[in-house]
Design an enzyme around this catalytic site. Structure first.
Site, PDB file in Angstrom:
ATOM      1  N   CYS A   1      -5.411  -3.327   3.082  1.00 42.14           N
ATOM      2  CA  CYS A   1      -5.138  -3.000   4.274  1.00 42.14           C
ATOM      3  C   CYS A   1      -6.509  -2.994   5.357  1.00 42.14           C
ATOM      4  O   CYS A   1      -6.965  -3.919   5.615  1.00 42.14           O
ATOM      5  CB  CYS A   1      -4.522  -1.749   4.722  1.00 42.14           C
ATOM      6  SG  CYS A   1      -3.494  -1.724   6.372  1.00 42.14           S
TER       7      CYS A   1
ATOM      8  N   LYS B   1      -9.653   2.034  -1.837  1.00 37.70           N
ATOM      9  CA  LYS B   1      -9.885   1.622  -0.456  1.00 37.70           C
ATOM     10  C   LYS B   1     -11.204   1.729  -0.082  1.00 37.70           C
ATOM     11  O   LYS B   1     -11.496   3.097   0.019  1.00 37.70           O
ATOM     12  CB  LYS B   1      -8.638   2.160   0.424  1.00 37.70           C
ATOM     13  CG  LYS B   1      -8.557   1.327   1.632  1.00 37.70           C
ATOM     14  CD  LYS B   1      -7.524   2.060   2.374  1.00 37.70           C
ATOM     15  CE  LYS B   1      -7.148   1.379   3.754  1.00 37.70           C
ATOM     16  NZ  LYS B   1      -5.972   1.882   4.434  1.00 37.70           N
TER      17      LYS B   1
ATOM     18  N   ILE C   1      20.942   3.787  32.441  1.00 38.71           N
ATOM     19  CA  ILE C   1      20.554   2.709  31.623  1.00 38.71           C
ATOM     20  C   ILE C   1      19.799   3.440  30.507  1.00 38.71           C
ATOM     21  O   ILE C   1      20.039   2.837  29.310  1.00 38.71           O
ATOM     22  CB  ILE C   1      19.428   1.863  32.356  1.00 38.71           C
ATOM     23  CG1 ILE C   1      19.032   0.703  31.533  1.00 38.71           C
ATOM     24  CG2 ILE C   1      18.091   2.567  33.004  1.00 38.71           C
ATOM     25  CD1 ILE C   1      19.902  -0.358  31.384  1.00 38.71           C
TER      26      ILE C   1
ATOM     27  N   LYS D   1       1.514  -7.091  17.764  1.00 35.37           N
ATOM     28  CA  LYS D   1       0.357  -7.253  16.496  1.00 35.37           C
ATOM     29  C   LYS D   1       0.693  -8.116  15.463  1.00 35.37           C
ATOM     30  O   LYS D   1      -0.366  -8.610  14.919  1.00 35.37           O
ATOM     31  CB  LYS D   1       0.611  -5.633  15.706  1.00 35.37           C
ATOM     32  CG  LYS D   1      -0.364  -5.455  15.040  1.00 35.37           C
ATOM     33  CD  LYS D   1      -0.148  -3.994  14.423  1.00 35.37           C
ATOM     34  CE  LYS D   1      -1.335  -3.742  13.381  1.00 35.37           C
ATOM     35  NZ  LYS D   1      -0.993  -2.160  12.810  1.00 35.37           N
TER      36      LYS D   1
ATOM     37  N   GLU E   1       0.737  -1.260   0.113  1.00 32.81           N
ATOM     38  CA  GLU E   1       0.104   0.041   0.071  1.00 32.81           C
ATOM     39  C   GLU E   1       0.919   1.238  -0.024  1.00 32.81           C
ATOM     40  O   GLU E   1       1.956   1.248   0.530  1.00 32.81           O
ATOM     41  CB  GLU E   1      -0.808   0.114   1.436  1.00 32.81           C
ATOM     42  CG  GLU E   1      -1.819   1.428   1.414  1.00 32.81           C
ATOM     43  CD  GLU E   1      -2.683   1.208   2.859  1.00 32.81           C
ATOM     44  OE1 GLU E   1      -3.424   1.913   2.918  1.00 32.81           O
ATOM     45  OE2 GLU E   1      -2.303   0.093   3.551  1.00 32.81           O
TER      46      GLU E   1
ATOM     47  N   TYR F   1      -8.587   6.054  13.242  1.00 22.47           N
ATOM     48  CA  TYR F   1      -8.273   5.852  14.746  1.00 22.47           C
ATOM     49  C   TYR F   1      -6.971   5.795  14.944  1.00 22.47           C
ATOM     50  O   TYR F   1      -6.135   5.466  13.900  1.00 22.47           O
ATOM     51  CB  TYR F   1      -9.262   4.642  15.159  1.00 22.47           C
ATOM     52  CG  TYR F   1      -8.677   3.352  14.326  1.00 22.47           C
ATOM     53  CD1 TYR F   1      -7.573   2.713  14.617  1.00 22.47           C
ATOM     54  CD2 TYR F   1      -9.657   2.846  13.398  1.00 22.47           C
ATOM     55  CE1 TYR F   1      -7.426   1.436  14.083  1.00 22.47           C
ATOM     56  CE2 TYR F   1      -9.212   1.806  12.546  1.00 22.47           C
ATOM     57  CZ  TYR F   1      -8.172   1.100  13.173  1.00 22.47           C
ATOM     58  OH  TYR F   1      -7.856  -0.232  12.331  1.00 22.47           O
TER      59      TYR F   1
ATOM     60  N   GLY G   1      24.053  12.703  25.557  1.00 19.31           N
ATOM     61  CA  GLY G   1      24.567  12.521  26.373  1.00 19.31           C
ATOM     62  C   GLY G   1      24.740  11.327  27.083  1.00 19.31           C
ATOM     63  O   GLY G   1      23.827  10.434  26.880  1.00 19.31           O
TER      64      GLY G   1
ATOM     65  N   GLU H   1       9.022   8.364  31.938  1.00 21.76           N
ATOM     66  CA  GLU H   1       9.595   9.568  32.642  1.00 21.76           C
ATOM     67  C   GLU H   1       8.651  10.567  31.685  1.00 21.76           C
ATOM     68  O   GLU H   1       8.186  11.718  32.265  1.00 21.76           O
ATOM     69  CB  GLU H   1      10.818   9.944  32.207  1.00 21.76           C
ATOM     70  CG  GLU H   1      11.893   9.055  33.027  1.00 21.76           C
ATOM     71  CD  GLU H   1      13.144   8.777  32.704  1.00 21.76           C
ATOM     72  OE1 GLU H   1      14.136   8.494  33.327  1.00 21.76           O
ATOM     73  OE2 GLU H   1      13.546   9.735  31.557  1.00 21.76           O
TER      74      GLU H   1
ATOM     75  N   SER I   1      25.486   9.274  30.409  1.00 23.91           N
ATOM     76  CA  SER I   1      25.569   9.335  31.853  1.00 23.91           C
ATOM     77  C   SER I   1      25.819   8.255  32.635  1.00 23.91           C
ATOM     78  O   SER I   1      26.157   8.414  33.887  1.00 23.91           O
ATOM     79  CB  SER I   1      24.226   9.977  32.630  1.00 23.91           C
ATOM     80  OG  SER I   1      23.391   8.990  32.470  1.00 23.91           O
ATOM     81  N   GLY I   2      26.084   7.248  32.100  1.00 26.55           N
ATOM     82  CA  GLY I   2      26.198   5.750  32.672  1.00 26.55           C
ATOM     83  C   GLY I   2      24.847   5.112  33.192  1.00 26.55           C
ATOM     84  O   GLY I   2      25.283   4.117  33.731  1.00 26.55           O
TER      85      GLY I   2
END
Length: 554
Positions: free
Chosen positions: A133, A97, A306, A166, A16, A103, A301, A408, A303-304
């Site tokens: 689709c 189509k 994770i 999915k 598509e 949505y 950056g 975060e 930073s050490g």
């Protein structure tokens, strides 16, 4: 198409909107863009003929317009999402189509006019119906009409974006629709990244009994070949008829189709491990975003911690370590392990690494400004952001990568113009607990292949901290991530109300705090860089809320 023809293929399916990519968004409203796409489909047919491939029947996805002078509610021909059948240097017929999704990430009702005609094309003696689709995801329409037309094959071209898990839903859908259509169903999907979206391929073929007989790999371009024993069509000439919702049009393509020189055993690739699938989606999203926008290098950056470590490793996988530039910006609050872990990351991966301390720069600001508390903490993050952006500007074409994760981002635990700066945010749709899972998976993946694990073990096991004040820990401001992520899953992913979440036994004060943080951070999320979508409810794409919002569930 050249490879397919060389292998003896009679019918080739391309995805598509393969000529434009997906989504095109408001480009669909530009008549010149839509016309160029339609013209390119015709040119593609000409090109096939010039290469002596005119006898090949090709179904290709592109944009076009309605043939009427006007479409309902519009003063000009309306754009349509089409699949065209190419043969002998011309467009034999096109399908618009029918079901237009509106949505999640899809806004097709905003742009396109639906079609109501199902073309059935006789290819090598077999009647082939065409759909696109969403026509599979909705009940009725082309699938029902395909059964009524007595087609031997339903060819479905797709631009179906990746989401975790999915592929399981998609596979079951293909099997079910094949049974409903009463014929073999060939499903072909796009591969690659487009802004926040990633398309994972995972093309497949199901027989009429709902058995997957061929399946392509995920996240790589692949030519899936299959010899199919299909029933011959029994319509002698062009016949029009009515399906339950759609007009059925038959088209005959008369062309010599010699039997293939050799039988082709269909390939059937196995489903990927869930974490490998997510990793490849993130790698593809970042790699294609850079490649398609002319970005050669990335800065970030390190930073050490994770998050920055995972982003750095992801970037090395996507772009090559020589194109990844990690900067350590120690402050007076930086621990020794943050510096040593960042250094070890560079040693393990081979990325370009430099250290630029920020204390003197922060001191200069503080000499002119009276700051304390959070404002003083955020100043450090913003000084770092200025350094990363300056290096990226100086050494282009490059961008800064933002290292924030979905947890975060959800609660606003980031500094605008500080750690939130950047041109792309690779893990913005990855919850913090998933970050740790992916880190462990990536290290084990390396071990299994006899390679050095790229992520220092101490980075995975140590307690996370922004290190913007003495002894700071993330848990000073947030609940433990294993608890936070469960609450976020309920509130963000599932849209549960406060009462519904509390009914599952969570502490009321804690849930109320998290909900308030999520609701109050919308303005930050609006300013965050784009990043790869891997979940059902990605910020900015799927979850869109007003910034000015008086509704509070807590």
């Amino acid at each position: 198409c050249v490879k397919a023809a060389a292998a003896g293929a009679q019918l080739v399916l391309l995805p598509e909107t393969v000529l434009t990519g997906y989504p095109v968004e408001d480009l669909a409203l530009r008549r010149s863009f839509v016309q160029r796409s339609a013209d390119r489909a015709i040119a593609f047919a000409d090109d096939l003929a010039e290469r002596d491939l005119g006898e090949l029947v090709v179904v290709i996805g592109h944009l076009d317009s309605t043939t009427e002078a006007t479409a309902p509610g519009r003063s000009t021909p309306a754009p349509q999402n089409k699949a065209s059948v190419l043969h002998d240097g011309r467009v034999v017929t096109s399908y618009a189509k029918h079901h237009l999704p509106n949505y999640g990430v899809f806004d097709e009702s905003r742009y396109f006019h639906p079609g109501n005609t199902l073309p059935v094309v006789r290819v090598g003696g077999v009647d082939v119906a065409i759909a696109i689709c969403e026509d599979l995801w909705q009940e009725g329409g082309p699938v029902v009409a395909t059964r009524q037309a007595g087609a031997g094959l339903l060819a479905v071209i797709n631009a179906s974006p990746y989401e975790a898990n999915k592929d399981d839903t998609r596979g079951e859908l293909v099997r079910r629709r094949a049974r409903e259509a009463g014929c073999t169903l060939a499903y072909v999907n796009l591969v690659g990244g487009q802004d926040e979206l990633v398309f994972d391929g995972d093309s497949m073929i199901s027989n009429a009994d709902g058995e997957i007989v061929a399946r392509a790999p995920q996240f790589v371009e692949h030519l899936l070949l299959a010899d199919l024993d299909l029933p011959a069509g029994d319509v002698d000439g062009p016949v029009d008829g009515m399906g339950s919702e759609m007009t059925i049009e038959h088209h005959l393509i008369t062309a010599p189709y010699p039997a293939p020189a050799r039988a082709i055993t269909p390939e059937k690739y196995e489903k990927l491990d869930d974490l490998e699938e997510i990793w490849l989606a993130l790698r593809t999203g970042l790699g294609d975003y850079c490649a398609k926008n002319g970005i050669t290098d990335v800065w970030l950056g390190v930073s050490g911690g994770i998050d920055s470590t995972l982003v750095a490793v992801l970037a090395c996988d996507a772009l090559g370590a020589e194109h990844v530039h990690g900067i350590s910006n120690p402050s007076e609050y930086s621990s020794e392990h943050s510096r040593s872990d960042a250094r070890e990351l560079a040693d393990r991966t081979g990325l370009d690494y430099s250290t630029i301390p920020i204390k003197s720069m922060v001191d200069s600001f503080e000499a002119e400004l009276d700051l304390d508390g959070v404002a003083a903490e955020n100043l450090q993050a913003r000084v770092r952001g200025v350094i990363w952006m300056a290096q990226s500007n100086q050494h282009g074409p490059s961008i800064v990568l933002a290292n924030g994760n979905k947890s975060e981002l959800a609660v606003g635990y980031s500094t605008i113009y500080g750690d939130a700066v950047g041109g792309y945010a690779p893990i913005k749709d990855v919850f913090k607990t998933q970050v740790w899972e992916l880190a462990r998976w990536r290290n084990q993946y390396a071990v299994d292949r006899g390679e050095t694990p790229p992520i220092p073990e101490n980075t995975i096991t140590k307690e996370p901290s922004a290190e913007l004040r003495p002894g700071q820990k993330d848990t000073d401001s947030l609940p433990p991530y294993e608890v936070l992520d469960k609450i976020l899953d309920h509130y963000v992913e599932s849209d549960l109300s406060l009462d519904e979440i509390l009914s599952q036994g969570y502490d009321a004060e804690l849930v109320q705090k998290v909900v308030r943080l999520v609701d109050g951070a919308e303005y930050k999320r609006r300013q965050y860089p784009p990043g790869t979508k891997i979940s059902f409810k990605a910020f900015g794409r799927d979850r869109r809320l007003p910034i000015t919002n008086g509704w509070r569930d807590a």
